[in-house]
Design a protein around this motif. Structure first.
Motif, PDB file in Angstrom:
ATOM      1  N   ILE A  51       0.820  -1.215   0.000  1.00 17.97           N
ATOM      2  CA  ILE A  51       0.000   0.000   0.000  1.00 17.97           C
ATOM      3  C   ILE A  51       0.859   1.272   0.000  1.00 17.97           C
ATOM      4  CG2 ILE A  51      -1.975  -1.073   1.173  1.00 17.97           C
ATOM      5  CD1 ILE A  51      -1.033   0.293   3.796  1.00 17.97           C
ATOM      6  N   ALA A 100       6.011   2.212   2.913  1.00 16.88           N
ATOM      7  CA  ALA A 100       6.358   1.000   3.657  1.00 16.88           C
ATOM      8  C   ALA A 100       7.026   0.049   2.680  1.00 16.88           C
ATOM      9  CB  ALA A 100       5.109   0.350   4.245  1.00 16.88           C
ATOM     10  N   VAL A 101       7.774  -0.904   3.200  1.00 18.03           N
ATOM     11  CA  VAL A 101       8.441  -1.863   2.324  1.00 18.03           C
ATOM     12  C   VAL A 101       8.097  -3.294   2.723  1.00 18.03           C
ATOM     13  CG1 VAL A 101      10.398  -0.319   1.880  1.00 18.03           C
ATOM     14  CG2 VAL A 101      10.541  -2.016   3.723  1.00 18.03           C
ATOM     15  N   GLY A 102       8.304  -4.203   1.785  1.00 19.89           N
ATOM     16  CA  GLY A 102       8.177  -5.629   2.082  1.00 19.89           C
ATOM     17  C   GLY A 102       6.935  -6.253   1.490  1.00 19.89           C
ATOM     18  N   GLY A 103       6.959  -7.588   1.474  1.00 20.06           N
ATOM     19  CA  GLY A 103       5.825  -8.338   0.958  1.00 20.06           C
ATOM     20  C   GLY A 103       6.242  -9.767   0.692  1.00 20.06           C
ATOM     21  N   LEU A 128      15.460  -0.299   5.331  1.00 20.85           N
ATOM     22  CA  LEU A 128      15.043   0.642   6.377  1.00 20.85           C
ATOM     23  C   LEU A 128      16.212   0.958   7.300  1.00 20.85           C
ATOM     24  CD1 LEU A 128      11.566  -0.873   7.321  1.00 20.85           C
ATOM     25  CD2 LEU A 128      12.029   1.107   5.861  1.00 20.85           C
ATOM     26  N   ILE A 149       3.640   3.946  11.102  1.00 21.93           N
ATOM     27  CA  ILE A 149       4.288   2.859  11.860  1.00 21.93           C
ATOM     28  C   ILE A 149       3.916   1.486  11.305  1.00 21.93           C
ATOM     29  CG2 ILE A 149       4.289   4.257  13.979  1.00 21.93           C
ATOM     30  CD1 ILE A 149       2.356   1.991  15.065  1.00 21.93           C
ATOM     31  N   HIS A 150       2.881   1.431  10.458  1.00 17.84           N
ATOM     32  CA  HIS A 150       2.465   0.119   9.953  1.00 17.84           C
ATOM     33  C   HIS A 150       3.337  -0.325   8.782  1.00 17.84           C
ATOM     34  CE1 HIS A 150       0.605   2.078   6.502  1.00 17.84           C
ATOM     35  NE2 HIS A 150      -0.013   2.905   7.327  1.00 17.84           N
ATOM     36  N   GLY A 151       3.110  -1.563   8.350  1.00 16.97           N
ATOM     37  CA  GLY A 151       3.871  -2.103   7.234  1.00 16.97           C
ATOM     38  C   GLY A 151       3.160  -1.908   5.907  1.00 16.97           C
ATOM     39  N   SER A 152       3.519  -2.753   4.922  1.00 26.35           N
ATOM     40  CA  SER A 152       3.054  -2.539   3.552  1.00 26.35           C
ATOM     41  C   SER A 152       1.695  -3.190   3.281  1.00 26.35           C
ATOM     42  CB  SER A 152       4.091  -3.097   2.582  1.00 26.35           C
ATOM     43  OG  SER A 152       4.279  -4.483   2.859  1.00 26.35           O
ATOM     44  N   PRO A 196       0.280  -6.084   2.475  1.00 22.45           N
ATOM     45  CA  PRO A 196       0.087  -6.714   1.159  1.00 22.45           C
ATOM     46  C   PRO A 196      -1.313  -7.298   0.980  1.00 22.45           C
ATOM     47  CG  PRO A 196       1.859  -7.823   2.413  1.00 22.45           C
ATOM     48  CD  PRO A 196       1.402  -6.676   3.239  1.00 22.45           C
ATOM     49  N   ASP A 197      -1.975  -7.641   2.107  1.00 18.67           N
ATOM     50  CA  ASP A 197      -3.316  -8.246   2.006  1.00 18.67           C
ATOM     51  C   ASP A 197      -4.356  -7.289   1.423  1.00 18.67           C
ATOM     52  OD1 ASP A 197      -2.838  -6.810   4.404  1.00 18.67           O
ATOM     53  OD2 ASP A 197      -4.452  -7.847   5.477  1.00 18.67           O
TER      54      ASP A 197
HETATM   55  P1  NAD Z   1       1.275  -4.596   8.382  1.00 18.84           P
HETATM   56  O1  NAD Z   1       1.365  -3.412   9.270  1.00 18.84           O
HETATM   57  O2  NAD Z   1       1.655  -4.377   6.965  1.00 18.84           O
HETATM   58  O3  NAD Z   1      -0.230  -5.169   8.411  1.00 18.84           O
HETATM   59  C1  NAD Z   1      -0.845  -5.665   9.591  1.00 18.84           C
HETATM   60  C2  NAD Z   1      -2.386  -5.630   9.402  1.00 18.84           C
HETATM   61  O4  NAD Z   1      -2.807  -4.263   9.496  1.00 18.84           O
HETATM   62  C3  NAD Z   1      -2.841  -6.121   8.039  1.00 18.84           C
HETATM   63  O5  NAD Z   1      -4.070  -6.783   8.169  1.00 18.84           O
HETATM   64  C4  NAD Z   1      -3.037  -4.864   7.224  1.00 18.84           C
HETATM   65  O6  NAD Z   1      -4.016  -4.974   6.209  1.00 18.84           O
HETATM   66  C5  NAD Z   1      -3.452  -3.871   8.296  1.00 18.84           C
HETATM   67  N1  NAD Z   1      -3.003  -2.505   7.962  1.00 18.84           N
HETATM   68  C6  NAD Z   1      -1.741  -2.022   8.068  1.00 18.84           C
HETATM   69  N2  NAD Z   1      -1.697  -0.747   7.659  1.00 18.84           N
HETATM   70  C7  NAD Z   1      -2.948  -0.419   7.293  1.00 18.84           C
HETATM   71  C8  NAD Z   1      -3.533   0.756   6.767  1.00 18.84           C
HETATM   72  N3  NAD Z   1      -2.833   1.885   6.538  1.00 18.84           N
HETATM   73  N4  NAD Z   1      -4.855   0.744   6.480  1.00 18.84           N
HETATM   74  C9  NAD Z   1      -5.603  -0.358   6.705  1.00 18.84           C
HETATM   75  N5  NAD Z   1      -5.092  -1.493   7.201  1.00 18.84           N
HETATM   76  C10 NAD Z   1      -3.794  -1.540   7.494  1.00 18.84           C
HETATM   77  O7  NAD Z   1       2.176  -5.736   9.041  1.00 18.84           O
HETATM   78  P2  NAD Z   1       2.539  -7.186   8.489  1.00 18.84           P
HETATM   79  O8  NAD Z   1       1.365  -7.787   7.770  1.00 18.84           O
HETATM   80  O9  NAD Z   1       3.144  -7.875   9.620  1.00 18.84           O
HETATM   81  O10 NAD Z   1       3.693  -6.927   7.425  1.00 18.84           O
HETATM   82  C11 NAD Z   1       3.490  -6.833   6.010  1.00 18.84           C
HETATM   83  C12 NAD Z   1       4.818  -6.476   5.351  1.00 18.84           C
HETATM   84  O11 NAD Z   1       5.217  -5.182   5.786  1.00 18.84           O
HETATM   85  C13 NAD Z   1       5.959  -7.422   5.720  1.00 18.84           C
HETATM   86  O12 NAD Z   1       6.723  -7.644   4.568  1.00 18.84           O
HETATM   87  C14 NAD Z   1       6.739  -6.653   6.765  1.00 18.84           C
HETATM   88  O13 NAD Z   1       8.088  -7.024   6.811  1.00 18.84           O
HETATM   89  C15 NAD Z   1       6.565  -5.244   6.266  1.00 18.84           C
HETATM   90  N6  NAD Z   1       6.731  -4.188   7.299  1.00 18.84           N
HETATM   91  C16 NAD Z   1       7.279  -3.038   6.869  1.00 18.84           C
HETATM   92  C17 NAD Z   1       7.414  -1.977   7.739  1.00 18.84           C
HETATM   93  C18 NAD Z   1       7.983  -0.688   7.233  1.00 18.84           C
HETATM   94  O14 NAD Z   1       8.108  -0.528   6.026  1.00 18.84           O
HETATM   95  N7  NAD Z   1       8.315   0.257   8.083  1.00 18.84           N
HETATM   96  C19 NAD Z   1       6.949  -2.093   9.066  1.00 18.84           C
HETATM   97  C20 NAD Z   1       6.337  -3.282   9.455  1.00 18.84           C
HETATM   98  C21 NAD Z   1       6.223  -4.339   8.553  1.00 18.84           C
END
Ligand code: NAD
Length: 355
Positions: A13, A73-76, A92, A279-282, A284-285
């Protein structure tokens, strides 16, 4: 004023939420007569696909030549099986090190409109809370001497917590300066009843507090802080702490806001150039489905205006616009619990309409 902003959209995202933040910054620029020049650079999986490495040299150079950096954000899953040094997340650490970022600012705010998202009992968070966690990012036990050795009972491992006066002084200054721009209260978290490094930490925090008579200062032991965060989070304004304690407490604080898509962050160094990211990740779902909540990234852009460019009115405009949109009942899917919700673009439109 003209500001050059490096955009690291990243993966999942990342591009969607950074695009939303750019739209908000463009509106702010029009309203206040600023010029923001945006230059995108590759990072994470997108960089691996394009050039075989997660943090290309041009990206580092571009960030160092910019006035500030906004990251998605990065990763997937696509890159999960790559070896450690080729993983998107490696970028990062690399970009933080290259930019010399030693402070992490993580606000944990419970918006009154989102009280229902908080896992704490309603009477504990009646008026919401607004905490700024100032975490030291490049020192302490994560970077101290470590190793394996033969000990009294055979194989053993050790890690060392070490803080220099310089490291504590500079993070203390960030905490007190941050408090001066907010509620003028600082709580320093340590373990001074046990750790020598915490005793130096506390001594230097007290020295710094004397230079900021307007700021109400207190110390708190980390075990008590972990309890107080869930007992009475509204008592905190600025919380300053070491790398490991900050790592743990900032995650605890983010959980009690109940909404990962709402929380921005800033990483700062000696210069005004910072790295701002949700603070959240990418996620991918939900990537590409227009469901992502862009508010954490939009608020990160606001933090950039405040901390890197000194544009406090402009940041306030963004914060107030987000407040107004939430108070009006608009929600993205992550906060709607199955009720009708707005897409990433639609909630961004609502925020733009408030600026
Ligand atoms: P995530 O934060 O990407 O997602 C966790 C849950 O929260 C998922 O169900 C997702 O759909 C939801 N979510 C997260 N951000 C959202 C938003 N802005 N709006 C709506 N829903 C949101 O964590 P994860 O699933 O553990 O990791 C996914 C990927 O992201 C992995 O590859 C991980 O390594 C990477 N990651 C990157 C960073 C960063 O770039 N700083 C931080 C954490 C995880």
């Amino acid at each position: 004023m003209k500001y050059n902003i490096a955009l690291l959209k990243g993966d999942g995202i990342g591009p969607e939420i950074v695009d939303s933040a750019v739209r908000v910054l463009e509106k702010i620029a029009r309203k206040y007569g600023h010029e923001f020049v945006f230059t995108p650079y590759l990072i994470g999986g997108a960089a691996i696909d394009a050039c075989g490495e997660p943090l290309p040299k041009e990206t580092v150079e571009g960030c160092l030549a910019s006035d500030s950096v906004l990251l998605g954000a990065v990763g997937g899953p696509k890159w999960d099986t790559l070896p450690g040094n080729l993983r998107p997340e490696k970028a990062l650490l690399g970009i933080r090190a290259a930019m010399g970022l030693f402070t992490n600012l993580r606000p944990a705010k419970l918006y009154p409109a989102l009280k229902g998202e908080c896992p704490l009992r309603a009477d504990l968070v009646e008026n919401g809370f607004d905490i700024m966690i100032v975490r030291e990012l490049t020192g302490g036990i994560y970077f101290g001497e470590r190793g394996m050795r033969e000990g009294k009972w055979g194989e053993e491992a050790y890690d060392t917590e070490c803080y220099s006066r310089m490291e504590i002084e500079r993070i203390a200054k960030v905490a007190f300066e941050t408090a001066m721009k907010r509620g003028k209260r600082v709580t320093s978290i340590d373990k001074a009843n046990v750790l020598e490094s915490s005793r130096l930490w506390r001594k230097i925090m007290h020295e710094t507090a004397e230079r900021y008579p307007e700021v109400e200062y207190s110390d708190m032991l980390v075990d008590n802080a972990a309890m107080q965060l869930v007992r009475n989070p509204a008592q905190f304004d600025v919380v300053v702490t070491s790398n490991m304690f900050g790592d743990i407490l900032s995650d605890e604080a983010s959980q009690i806001t109940g909404s990962i898509g709402m929380l921005p962050s800033a990483s700062l160094g000696e210069t005004s150039r910072g790295l701002y990211e949700p603070i959240h990740g990418s996620a991918p779902d939900i990537a590409g489905q227009h469901k992502a909540n862009p508010i954490a990234t939009i608020l990160s852009a606001g933090m950039m205006l405040l901390h890197s460019f000194g544009l406090s009115r402009e940041n306030e405009d963004i914060v107030n616009a987000v407040d107004a949109v939430l108070n009006a009942g608009y929600r993205t899917a992550d906060l709607a619990h199955g009720a009708p919700s707005l897409s990433t673009e639609e909630i961004t439109d609502k925020i733009l309409a408030q600026i």
